[in-house]
Design an enzyme around this catalytic site. Structure first.
Site, PDB file in Angstrom:
ATOM      1  N   ASP A   1       0.899  -1.180   0.050  1.00 34.23           N
ATOM      2  CA  ASP A   1      -0.157   0.068  -0.004  1.00 34.23           C
ATOM      3  C   ASP A   1       0.986   1.341   0.007  1.00 34.23           C
ATOM      4  O   ASP A   1       1.971   1.030   0.267  1.00 34.23           O
ATOM      5  CB  ASP A   1      -1.160  -0.021   1.387  1.00 34.23           C
ATOM      6  CG  ASP A   1      -2.231   0.713   1.070  1.00 34.23           C
ATOM      7  OD1 ASP A   1      -2.095   1.912   0.427  1.00 34.23           O
ATOM      8  OD2 ASP A   1      -3.289   0.082   0.987  1.00 34.23           O
TER       9      ASP A   1
ATOM     10  N   HIS B   1      -4.242   2.140  -4.512  1.00 32.94           N
ATOM     11  CA  HIS B   1      -3.359   1.910  -3.395  1.00 32.94           C
ATOM     12  C   HIS B   1      -2.031   1.443  -3.554  1.00 32.94           C
ATOM     13  O   HIS B   1      -1.304   0.994  -2.887  1.00 32.94           O
ATOM     14  CB  HIS B   1      -3.983   0.967  -2.307  1.00 32.94           C
ATOM     15  CG  HIS B   1      -5.304   1.316  -1.594  1.00 32.94           C
ATOM     16  ND1 HIS B   1      -5.170   2.389  -0.623  1.00 32.94           N
ATOM     17  CD2 HIS B   1      -6.382   1.353  -1.876  1.00 32.94           C
ATOM     18  CE1 HIS B   1      -6.367   2.490  -0.088  1.00 32.94           C
ATOM     19  NE2 HIS B   1      -7.255   1.950  -0.755  1.00 32.94           N
TER      20      HIS B   1
ATOM     21  N   GLU C   1     -11.354   0.602  -3.448  1.00 34.88           N
ATOM     22  CA  GLU C   1     -11.077   2.287  -3.652  1.00 34.88           C
ATOM     23  C   GLU C   1     -10.305   2.666  -4.869  1.00 34.88           C
ATOM     24  O   GLU C   1      -9.460   3.723  -4.618  1.00 34.88           O
ATOM     25  CB  GLU C   1     -10.534   2.593  -2.224  1.00 34.88           C
ATOM     26  CG  GLU C   1     -11.315   2.280  -1.080  1.00 34.88           C
ATOM     27  CD  GLU C   1     -10.792   2.714   0.356  1.00 34.88           C
ATOM     28  OE1 GLU C   1     -11.691   3.351   1.118  1.00 34.88           O
ATOM     29  OE2 GLU C   1      -9.660   2.586   0.609  1.00 34.88           O
TER      30      GLU C   1
ATOM     31  N   TYR D   1     -14.307  -3.839  12.156  1.00 36.37           N
ATOM     32  CA  TYR D   1     -13.058  -3.072  11.682  1.00 36.37           C
ATOM     33  C   TYR D   1     -12.597  -2.432  13.198  1.00 36.37           C
ATOM     34  O   TYR D   1     -12.891  -1.963  13.805  1.00 36.37           O
ATOM     35  CB  TYR D   1     -13.378  -1.800  10.937  1.00 36.37           C
ATOM     36  CG  TYR D   1     -13.270  -2.002   9.333  1.00 36.37           C
ATOM     37  CD1 TYR D   1     -13.310  -3.363   8.927  1.00 36.37           C
ATOM     38  CD2 TYR D   1     -12.511  -0.946   8.769  1.00 36.37           C
ATOM     39  CE1 TYR D   1     -13.253  -3.351   7.374  1.00 36.37           C
ATOM     40  CE2 TYR D   1     -12.313  -1.395   7.410  1.00 36.37           C
ATOM     41  CZ  TYR D   1     -12.603  -2.347   6.739  1.00 36.37           C
ATOM     42  OH  TYR D   1     -12.395  -2.616   5.321  1.00 36.37           O
TER      43      TYR D   1
ATOM     44  N   THR E   1      -3.592   0.019   9.958  1.00 34.35           N
ATOM     45  CA  THR E   1      -2.817   0.431  10.936  1.00 34.35           C
ATOM     46  C   THR E   1      -2.233   1.884  10.660  1.00 34.35           C
ATOM     47  O   THR E   1      -1.044   2.248  11.286  1.00 34.35           O
ATOM     48  CB  THR E   1      -1.429  -0.536  10.936  1.00 34.35           C
ATOM     49  OG1 THR E   1      -0.822  -0.487   9.954  1.00 34.35           O
ATOM     50  CG2 THR E   1      -2.036  -1.936  11.400  1.00 34.35           C
TER      51      THR E   1
END
Ligand code: ACM
Ligand code: ZN
Length: 473
Positions: free
Chosen positions: A168, A247, A303, A400, A452
């Protein structure tokens, strides 16, 4: 794998776990059994079998009262199931597979008290074949020893799948021999604090490997082999995720020709008009497959804004060549995303593997054998199973674990937002009521996700995972 759960207890009343004797309802018991996850069938009776941990560890040899057995012909025990009986005669644990035996041992560890093991009869099997936990190692990097610690906790709760989000914008975390610059130039950055670093916008900097003070890291292939060997001991499958087509800002720092503008810091999306993108995907996935035995390979798919593709002559030429046309359901660019995911699926299927993607892979048409991870809600999962595709439920509002677990956010370490307390996780029912029993079979399991961005340390990983991981299991 939908199995109604039946848990029977001979004893009634409320007892406390512990070593002392407690009396309730005219019965004396030494412990109330509280197992996580709750077993499929359990009957407790009065009494304790005196046993030491040493006896359990050396079971089968050191003591004729403790017997562990794998019986491949035990047709009444499912592959991941086990049968456990503890009474005055001793401990008898039987499974059909080593995995079942392993889960029986986890149960014994949870049952063990200083007074020994409570008399009980357990017939256990998991409700779902896929019991997952996801860890984002890109936004912050967690080394292999930390990942192993997490697997220890997972196995204690009988979770069997670790989904590693390896790539990412935060950094590329996997050695790839054909593209060494991914880790030489895309795995380190100026700041550890992701938010601070990200907020630099176009000025955010990646640093070359070896730069003094650089934050980051990656797994060498030997690191991965070491983690995989450990995972196998814990009966855990590690699913690698390599993000396509979005990403991927860190890729373009190393290989800018793979994005539409040919320049880093312009986009996080691969250029689908560039043949080198397909070459890259095949080469990277080839090395990933060589390394990871997992049947499932995750290719992201989430996304992707697709705005670059609208303006990119190469992407538009590809759309034309493929005769992709917008219709009332999908734009041509959504169909282009579907095209590259289909391409990845064919490639993986050709190597005997299966593809998983985030639910956005539904847009523009689902690849024929893809498994869908439903994360924005449950609708993606519902749509997938209606098309006879497997789905893994991981809805953000319930699973989540990067969301806050309390409303008292002032006294919490910063988190991404949201509110997923323990009760909410525990309340989650993965099979939507609207599904028929036939459709419900395609819900293969659940997963909690830990992104994270706001989680810089492993101790904070555990803080966010526990106790919610117990509720998940
Ligand atoms: C996701 O949370 N972007 C899958
Ligand atoms: Zn392009």
């Amino acid at each position: 794998m939908l199995i109604p759960k039946r848990v029977g207890k001979v004893l009634s009343g409320t007892f406390l776990v512990g070593s002392a004797l407690f009396t309730s309802c005219n019965q004396t018991v030494e412990t109330q059994i509280q197992l996580i996850p709750e077993p499929f069938e359990m009957t407790q009776s009065d009494g304790m079998f005196k046993v030491s941990q040493a006896m359990l560890v050396g079971a089968g040899s050191a003591s004729n009262k403790v017997n562990f057995r794998v019986d491949p012909n035990a047709t009444d025990i499912p592959d991941e199931g086990y049968q456990l009986e503890i009474d005055e005669a001793g401990v008898r644990l039987t499974a059909k597979t080593e995995t079942g035996l392993f889960y029986g041992k986890q149960t014994l560890l949870q049952l063990l008290t200083p007074n020994g093991l409570p008399y009980v009869k357990i017939n256990d099997q998991p409700r779902f074949p896929y019991r997952g936990l996801h860890l984002d190692v890109s936004r912050h990097f967690f080394d292999k020893e930390e990942v192993k610690k997490l697997m220890n906790v997972m196995s204690y709760y009988k979770l069997n799948t670790l989904h590693l989000h390896l790539t990412d914008a935060g950094g590329w975390r996997l050695q790839i021999d054909k593209y060494p610059k991914l880790t030489q130039e895309g795995a380190f950055r100026t700041q550890s604090d992701w938010r601070e670093w990200w907020d630099n916008g176009k000025d955010r900097q990646y640093l070359k490997e070896g730069t003094e003070g650089a934050y980051g890291g990656y797994y060498t292939k030997d690191d991965i082999r070491d983690m995989l060997a450990y995972a196998a001991e814990k009966h855990i499958t590690i699913i690698p995720e390599i993000e396509f087509p979005a990403h991927s800002d860190e890729v373009f720092v190393a290989y800018p020709e793979l994005c539409c503008a040919g320049k880093s810091h312009t986009s996080g999306d691969f250029c689908i008009g560039n043949p080198k993108t397909f070459e890259f995907m095949e080469n990277v996935l080839t090395e990933v497959i060589e390394l990871f035995p997992s049947e499932y390979i995750h290719v992201g798919g989430d996304e992707c804004p697709k705005i670059r593709w609208e303006k990119c002559p190469k992407c538009q030429a590809r759309i034309k060549e493929l005769r992709l046309k917008a219709d009332k359901n999908h734009t041509a660019e959504q169909k282009l995303q579907s095209y590259i995911i289909n391409y990845a699926e064919q490639f993986l299927n050709g190597k005997g593997r299966r593809i998983i993607g985030w639910e956005e892979i539904l847009e523009g048409g689902l690849a024929p054998n893809a498994t869908v991870m439903s994360w924005r809600g449950i609708e993606g999962g519902i749509e997938a199973v209606k098309h006879k595709h497997d789905a893994i439920m991981t809805p953000s509002l319930f699973l989540y674990f990067d969301y806050y677990q309390t409303m008292d956010t002032d006294n919490e370490p910063p988190a991404i937002g949201g509110y997923v307390p323990l009760e909410k996780v525990y309340s989650y029912e993965p099979v939507p009521q609207t599904l028929t029993s036939e459709e419900a079979k395609y819900i293969v399991g659940v997963q909690a996700n830990l992104w994270t961005e706001y989680i810089p340390t492993y101790s904070q990983v555990e803080y966010m995972e526990l106790p919610r991981m117990a509720a998940l299991s």
